[in-house]
Scaffold this motif. Sequence first.
Motif, mmCIF file in Angstrom:
data_model
loop_
_atom_site.group_PDB
_atom_site.id
_atom_site.type_symbol
_atom_site.label_atom_id
_atom_site.label_comp_id
_atom_site.label_asym_id
_atom_site.label_seq_id
_atom_site.Cartn_x
_atom_site.Cartn_y
_atom_site.Cartn_z
ATOM 1 N N ALA A 20 6.579 4.953 -4.290
ATOM 2 C CA ALA A 20 6.840 6.340 -3.911
ATOM 3 C C ALA A 20 8.053 6.409 -2.990
ATOM 4 N N GLU A 21 8.922 7.364 -3.245
ATOM 5 C CA GLU A 21 10.047 7.607 -2.346
ATOM 6 C C GLU A 21 9.520 8.276 -1.079
ATOM 7 N N VAL A 22 10.010 7.805 0.073
ATOM 8 C CA VAL A 22 9.453 8.287 1.338
ATOM 9 C C VAL A 22 10.466 8.985 2.237
ATOM 10 N N THR A 23 11.760 8.730 2.021
ATOM 11 C CA THR A 23 12.747 9.381 2.877
ATOM 12 C C THR A 23 14.108 9.377 2.188
ATOM 13 N N SER A 24 14.984 10.275 2.658
ATOM 14 C CA SER A 24 16.350 10.358 2.132
ATOM 15 C C SER A 24 17.255 10.925 3.216
ATOM 16 N N PRO A 25 18.503 10.455 3.281
ATOM 17 C CA PRO A 25 19.435 11.020 4.266
ATOM 18 C C PRO A 25 19.902 12.424 3.884
ATOM 19 N N ASN A 26 19.664 12.816 2.638
ATOM 20 C CA ASN A 26 20.074 14.135 2.148
ATOM 21 C C ASN A 26 18.887 15.099 2.212
ATOM 22 N N PRO A 27 18.939 16.103 3.062
ATOM 23 C CA PRO A 27 17.800 17.033 3.199
ATOM 24 C C PRO A 27 17.507 17.821 1.922
ATOM 25 N N GLU A 28 18.457 17.878 0.990
ATOM 26 C CA GLU A 28 18.251 18.610 -0.256
ATOM 27 C C GLU A 28 17.843 17.692 -1.412
ATOM 28 N N TYR A 29 17.652 16.436 -1.118
ATOM 29 C CA TYR A 29 17.289 15.484 -2.176
ATOM 30 C C TYR A 29 15.917 15.823 -2.768
ATOM 31 N N GLN A 30 15.823 15.791 -4.081
ATOM 32 C CA GLN A 30 14.567 16.059 -4.762
ATOM 33 C C GLN A 30 13.842 14.729 -5.019
ATOM 34 N N PHE A 31 12.755 14.498 -4.291
ATOM 35 C CA PHE A 31 12.037 13.233 -4.416
ATOM 36 C C PHE A 31 11.402 13.105 -5.801
ATOM 37 N N SER A 32 11.477 11.902 -6.353
ATOM 38 C CA SER A 32 10.882 11.653 -7.664
ATOM 39 C C SER A 32 9.370 11.569 -7.535
ATOM 40 N N LYS A 33 8.704 11.747 -8.634
ATOM 41 C CA LYS A 33 7.250 11.692 -8.660
ATOM 42 C C LYS A 33 6.770 10.265 -8.392
ATOM 43 N N PRO A 34 5.757 10.074 -7.543
ATOM 44 C CA PRO A 34 5.228 8.719 -7.299
ATOM 45 C C PRO A 34 4.807 8.048 -8.616
ATOM 46 N N TYR A 35 5.013 6.733 -8.650
ATOM 47 C CA TYR A 35 4.689 5.972 -9.858
ATOM 48 C C TYR A 35 3.463 5.111 -9.596
ATOM 49 N N ARG A 36 2.487 5.224 -10.482
ATOM 50 C CA ARG A 36 1.282 4.403 -10.386
ATOM 51 C C ARG A 36 0.942 3.865 -11.766
ATOM 52 N N SER A 37 0.576 2.602 -11.798
ATOM 53 C CA SER A 37 0.184 1.981 -13.059
ATOM 54 C C SER A 37 -0.698 0.782 -12.739
ATOM 55 N N HIS A 38 -1.266 0.186 -13.773
ATOM 56 C CA HIS A 38 -2.073 -1.010 -13.572
ATOM 57 C C HIS A 38 -2.098 -1.808 -14.870
ATOM 58 N N GLY A 39 -2.506 -3.048 -14.775
ATOM 59 C CA GLY A 39 -2.586 -3.900 -15.951
ATOM 60 C C GLY A 39 -3.203 -5.235 -15.601
ATOM 61 N N ASN A 40 -3.503 -6.017 -16.621
ATOM 62 C CA ASN A 40 -4.020 -7.368 -16.437
ATOM 63 C C ASN A 40 -2.884 -8.357 -16.650
ATOM 64 N N GLU A 41 -2.659 -9.218 -15.670
ATOM 65 C CA GLU A 41 -1.510 -10.124 -15.711
ATOM 66 C C GLU A 41 -1.931 -11.553 -15.403
ATOM 67 N N TRP A 42 -1.471 -12.447 -16.253
ATOM 68 C CA TRP A 42 -1.724 -13.881 -16.081
ATOM 69 C C TRP A 42 -0.426 -14.541 -15.654
ATOM 70 N N ALA A 43 -0.462 -15.270 -14.544
ATOM 71 C CA ALA A 43 0.705 -15.991 -14.035
ATOM 72 C C ALA A 43 0.434 -17.488 -14.144
ATOM 73 N N GLU A 44 1.240 -18.161 -14.967
ATOM 74 C CA GLU A 44 1.014 -19.571 -15.288
ATOM 75 C C GLU A 44 2.151 -20.438 -14.749
ATOM 76 N N ILE A 45 1.808 -21.521 -14.044
ATOM 77 C CA ILE A 45 2.817 -22.476 -13.594
ATOM 78 C C ILE A 45 3.261 -23.299 -14.798
ATOM 79 N N ILE A 46 4.538 -23.196 -15.160
ATOM 80 C CA ILE A 46 5.039 -23.921 -16.326
ATOM 81 C C ILE A 46 5.927 -25.108 -15.933
ATOM 82 N N ILE A 47 6.404 -25.124 -14.693
ATOM 83 C CA ILE A 47 7.151 -26.274 -14.174
ATOM 84 C C ILE A 47 6.718 -26.483 -12.725
ATOM 85 N N ASP A 48 6.332 -27.704 -12.402
ATOM 86 C CA ASP A 48 5.895 -28.021 -11.042
ATOM 87 C C ASP A 48 6.596 -29.302 -10.605
#
Length: 306
Positions: free
Chosen positions: A45-73
């Motif tokens: 989520a955008e929280v601040t801007s130096p421009n008082p007229e800036y139009q903040f973008s809509k907050p982004y929310r998502s989710h998913g299942n993620e597998w993280a595998e060590i392939i080089i150690d």
Amino acid sequence: MKILNLLTVLIVLITVNAHAQDKFEQDRKAIKSLAGFYKVNFNYAEVTSPNPEYQFSKPYRSHGNEWAEIIIDEPKRIVIQHMLAINDSTVIKHWRQDWTYEDTDIMLYTQDNAWKKTTLTPAEVKGKWTQKVYQVDDSPRYQGYGTWSHVGGHDAWQSETDSPLPRRESTVRNDYNVLNRGSRIYITKEGWMFEQDNKKVLRSPQGDQLLAVEKGYEEFTKIDPKKFEYAQKWWDTQKTYWADVRDVWTDLTKTSPTDFKVETKVNDKLLYEILFALGDQSIKDKWTSTQNKEKIKVALQPYLAK
């Protein structure tokens, strides 16, 4: 007296070296704990801007299942490949993170999908780990270096570096062209947190203009590995091909000039679409590693800006 002084110096040196080695092993343990099976919540989520007229973008929310595998150690290099498991029959090879210790070679993002190869001094990277992040097609994304801390049993790392626009905005916004990432990673009891303070910057010959500041949280929470059985089977058939893709990219970046640029789309085709299709064809036709690399090089050439 001289003998005692010499013994004192030797004891101090041994103690310092032992502490450094213990710290190094703590670092490696923390990095390797990033691997696993997770549910990931993405919140931005955008929280601040130096421009008082800036139009903040809509907050982004998502989710998913993620597998993280060590392939080089390796002692000073740990490579973790991420995979998104969408359901019981679909998996997407996701981003990759390479961790390298006291690495003086780094590619710094400039703008417009271009990077500048830079050499750091040994003093700048002493005791530090570089996180090199790559796209789904294994092209560069961003690289930053920092120190792992282990104070009070809490493992954390942070850095600041420039990157391309996030994928969630790269096709819908053109009012900025650089994301300055302030990244913090810390290990939790349930997994790990990837916290970000990001500055959205419009970079031009006249300098950088700050549009907005964004807060981001990516929360990795451990879940049942059984949810990733299909993803594991898929990766087992694909991993040799993608090792060849990584090798080709490594050769190309090593032999490239100081500035390195990758086109995002050629003939209305995204690079990852080309490489994913090649991977499937490689398995179907049982290509050798030599054949893989030849075809990968041909596929990449149109995307490498001259």
